[in-house]
Design a protein around this motif. Sequence first.
Motif, PDB file in Angstrom:
ATOM      1  N   MET A   1      49.671  13.543 -32.897  1.00 46.75           N
ATOM      2  CA  MET A   1      50.308  12.895 -31.778  1.00 46.75           C
ATOM      3  C   MET A   1      51.627  13.577 -31.499  1.00 46.75           C
ATOM      4  O   MET A   1      52.289  14.057 -32.398  1.00 46.75           O
ATOM      5  CB  MET A   1      50.549  11.422 -32.086  1.00 46.75           C
ATOM      6  N   GLY A   2      51.956  13.587 -30.239  1.00 49.99           N
ATOM      7  CA  GLY A   2      53.189  14.230 -29.838  1.00 49.99           C
ATOM      8  C   GLY A   2      53.857  13.483 -28.704  1.00 49.99           C
ATOM      9  O   GLY A   2      53.386  12.448 -28.250  1.00 49.99           O
ATOM     10  N   THR A   3      54.954  14.076 -28.234  1.00 53.80           N
ATOM     11  CA  THR A   3      55.725  13.505 -27.140  1.00 53.80           C
ATOM     12  C   THR A   3      55.844  14.534 -26.036  1.00 53.80           C
ATOM     13  O   THR A   3      56.207  15.689 -26.300  1.00 53.80           O
ATOM     14  CB  THR A   3      57.143  13.122 -27.629  1.00 53.80           C
ATOM     15  N   ILE A   4      55.531  14.108 -24.812  1.00 56.68           N
ATOM     16  CA  ILE A   4      55.721  15.008 -23.668  1.00 56.68           C
ATOM     17  C   ILE A   4      57.220  15.158 -23.459  1.00 56.68           C
ATOM     18  O   ILE A   4      57.934  14.174 -23.260  1.00 56.68           O
ATOM     19  CB  ILE A   4      55.038  14.463 -22.404  1.00 56.68           C
ATOM     20  N   THR A   5      57.700  16.398 -23.530  1.00 56.06           N
ATOM     21  CA  THR A   5      59.137  16.644 -23.419  1.00 56.06           C
ATOM     22  C   THR A   5      59.527  17.297 -22.101  1.00 56.06           C
ATOM     23  O   THR A   5      60.692  17.258 -21.728  1.00 56.06           O
ATOM     24  CB  THR A   5      59.632  17.531 -24.584  1.00 56.06           C
ATOM     25  N   ASN A   6      58.546  17.892 -21.404  1.00 51.84           N
ATOM     26  CA  ASN A   6      58.873  18.539 -20.138  1.00 51.84           C
ATOM     27  C   ASN A   6      57.608  18.695 -19.297  1.00 51.84           C
ATOM     28  O   ASN A   6      56.543  19.014 -19.821  1.00 51.84           O
ATOM     29  CB  ASN A   6      59.509  19.912 -20.380  1.00 51.84           C
ATOM     30  N   ILE A   7      57.765  18.463 -18.004  1.00 57.90           N
ATOM     31  CA  ILE A   7      56.704  18.737 -17.044  1.00 57.90           C
ATOM     32  C   ILE A   7      57.306  19.638 -15.981  1.00 57.90           C
ATOM     33  O   ILE A   7      58.269  19.263 -15.316  1.00 57.90           O
ATOM     34  CB  ILE A   7      56.158  17.434 -16.405  1.00 57.90           C
ATOM     35  N   SER A   8      56.747  20.834 -15.847  1.00 50.66           N
ATOM     36  CA  SER A   8      57.273  21.807 -14.888  1.00 50.66           C
ATOM     37  C   SER A   8      56.333  21.945 -13.699  1.00 50.66           C
ATOM     38  O   SER A   8      55.196  22.405 -13.847  1.00 50.66           O
ATOM     39  CB  SER A   8      57.459  23.171 -15.554  1.00 50.66           C
ATOM     40  N   THR A   9      56.821  21.557 -12.536  1.00 54.40           N
ATOM     41  CA  THR A   9      56.019  21.724 -11.317  1.00 54.40           C
ATOM     42  C   THR A   9      56.061  23.171 -10.844  1.00 54.40           C
ATOM     43  O   THR A   9      55.190  23.598 -10.088  1.00 54.40           O
ATOM     44  CB  THR A   9      56.530  20.796 -10.198  1.00 54.40           C
ATOM     45  N   ILE A  10      57.033  23.929 -11.326  1.00 54.52           N
ATOM     46  CA  ILE A  10      57.140  25.343 -10.935  1.00 54.52           C
ATOM     47  C   ILE A  10      56.086  26.178 -11.655  1.00 54.52           C
ATOM     48  O   ILE A  10      55.300  26.890 -11.035  1.00 54.52           O
ATOM     49  CB  ILE A  10      58.562  25.883 -11.214  1.00 54.52           C
ATOM     50  N   SER A  11      56.055  26.072 -12.993  1.00 50.50           N
ATOM     51  CA  SER A  11      55.070  26.849 -13.760  1.00 50.50           C
ATOM     52  C   SER A  11      53.770  26.075 -13.963  1.00 50.50           C
ATOM     53  O   SER A  11      52.836  26.599 -14.558  1.00 50.50           O
ATOM     54  CB  SER A  11      55.641  27.252 -15.124  1.00 50.50           C
ATOM     55  N   GLU A  12      53.742  24.827 -13.482  1.00 54.63           N
ATOM     56  CA  GLU A  12      52.571  23.955 -13.623  1.00 54.63           C
ATOM     57  C   GLU A  12      52.118  23.843 -15.076  1.00 54.63           C
ATOM     58  O   GLU A  12      50.969  24.096 -15.420  1.00 54.63           O
ATOM     59  CB  GLU A  12      51.433  24.409 -12.708  1.00 54.63           C
ATOM     60  N   THR A  13      53.082  23.460 -15.917  1.00 57.92           N
ATOM     61  CA  THR A  13      52.807  23.286 -17.339  1.00 57.92           C
ATOM     62  C   THR A  13      53.387  21.960 -17.830  1.00 57.92           C
ATOM     63  O   THR A  13      54.313  21.418 -17.228  1.00 57.92           O
ATOM     64  CB  THR A  13      53.403  24.428 -18.181  1.00 57.92           C
ATOM     65  N   ILE A  14      52.824  21.505 -18.932  1.00 58.90           N
ATOM     66  CA  ILE A  14      53.317  20.316 -19.616  1.00 58.90           C
ATOM     67  C   ILE A  14      53.648  20.726 -21.043  1.00 58.90           C
ATOM     68  O   ILE A  14      52.836  21.372 -21.718  1.00 58.90           O
ATOM     69  CB  ILE A  14      52.262  19.195 -19.611  1.00 58.90           C
ATOM     70  N   GLU A  15      54.814  20.358 -21.497  1.00 63.04           N
ATOM     71  CA  GLU A  15      55.280  20.712 -22.834  1.00 63.04           C
ATOM     72  C   GLU A  15      55.180  19.473 -23.724  1.00 63.04           C
ATOM     73  O   GLU A  15      55.664  18.401 -23.361  1.00 63.04           O
ATOM     74  CB  GLU A  15      56.731  21.167 -22.734  1.00 63.04           C
ATOM     75  N   VAL A  16      54.551  19.636 -24.885  1.00 65.79           N
ATOM     76  CA  VAL A  16      54.384  18.535 -25.830  1.00 65.79           C
ATOM     77  C   VAL A  16      54.966  18.941 -27.171  1.00 65.79           C
ATOM     78  O   VAL A  16      54.674  20.024 -27.682  1.00 65.79           O
ATOM     79  CB  VAL A  16      52.892  18.147 -25.994  1.00 65.79           C
ATOM     80  N   ASP A  17      55.793  18.057 -27.736  1.00 66.45           N
ATOM     81  CA  ASP A  17      56.404  18.294 -29.044  1.00 66.45           C
ATOM     82  C   ASP A  17      55.620  17.525 -30.094  1.00 66.45           C
ATOM     83  O   ASP A  17      55.557  16.297 -30.071  1.00 66.45           O
ATOM     84  CB  ASP A  17      57.855  17.815 -29.023  1.00 66.45           C
ATOM     85  N   TYR A  18      54.992  18.263 -31.009  1.00 66.71           N
ATOM     86  CA  TYR A  18      54.252  17.682 -32.133  1.00 66.71           C
ATOM     87  C   TYR A  18      55.104  17.827 -33.385  1.00 66.71           C
ATOM     88  O   TYR A  18      54.992  18.815 -34.109  1.00 66.71           O
ATOM     89  CB  TYR A  18      52.908  18.384 -32.336  1.00 66.71           C
ATOM     90  N   ASP A  19      56.008  16.889 -33.611  1.00 69.46           N
ATOM     91  CA  ASP A  19      56.897  16.911 -34.792  1.00 69.46           C
ATOM     92  C   ASP A  19      57.554  18.270 -35.004  1.00 69.46           C
ATOM     93  O   ASP A  19      57.483  18.844 -36.091  1.00 69.46           O
ATOM     94  CB  ASP A  19      56.146  16.484 -36.051  1.00 69.46           C
ATOM     95  N   GLY A  20      58.160  18.804 -33.966  1.00 67.77           N
ATOM     96  CA  GLY A  20      58.887  20.063 -34.073  1.00 67.77           C
ATOM     97  C   GLY A  20      58.122  21.276 -33.585  1.00 67.77           C
ATOM     98  O   GLY A  20      58.711  22.311 -33.315  1.00 67.77           O
ATOM     99  N   LYS A  21      56.821  21.188 -33.496  1.00 69.38           N
ATOM    100  CA  LYS A  21      56.029  22.291 -32.961  1.00 69.38           C
ATOM    101  C   LYS A  21      55.753  21.988 -31.488  1.00 69.38           C
ATOM    102  O   LYS A  21      55.095  21.007 -31.157  1.00 69.38           O
ATOM    103  CB  LYS A  21      54.708  22.448 -33.713  1.00 69.38           C
ATOM    104  N   VAL A  22      56.278  22.827 -30.619  1.00 67.67           N
ATOM    105  CA  VAL A  22      56.153  22.616 -29.181  1.00 67.67           C
ATOM    106  C   VAL A  22      54.977  23.421 -28.645  1.00 67.67           C
ATOM    107  O   VAL A  22      54.853  24.612 -28.913  1.00 67.67           O
ATOM    108  CB  VAL A  22      57.454  23.009 -28.452  1.00 67.67           C
ATOM    109  N   VAL A  23      54.105  22.736 -27.914  1.00 64.71           N
ATOM    110  CA  VAL A  23      52.922  23.365 -27.328  1.00 64.71           C
ATOM    111  C   VAL A  23      52.995  23.180 -25.822  1.00 64.71           C
ATOM    112  O   VAL A  23      53.317  22.105 -25.329  1.00 64.71           O
ATOM    113  CB  VAL A  23      51.623  22.732 -27.880  1.00 64.71           C
TER     114      VAL A  23
END
Length: 112
Positions: free
Chosen positions: A1-23
Amino acid sequence: MGTITNISTISETIEVDYDGKVVEYPYTDIDQIEHSYAITVHKSQGSEFDVVILPIVRSAPMLLTRNLLYTAITRAKKLLIIIGSKDVIQFMIRNTDAKVRNTGLQYKLEGI
């Protein structure tokens, strides 16, 4: 489980932090992410949460075991809220039936 930390409408990506590992997920892979407003005790095994709200409801007796109650309670780090019937909780505490699991583990180990 992780936390959504950023949603970029420019690069059309969603960033998820899984306990320090960002995907970073492209919008095209959004179906790979599921909301977890609530999860089952089984899915929570191995994890801990600051707050756990544990609903206890009448269900099949084979599901209402002391092991399941213990696992649910030990997921809470700071606060545990139990909502439900005291009778069902008492039943779970007394229900020490351990189901035999047919995993095939012995067969696999013997083959090694």
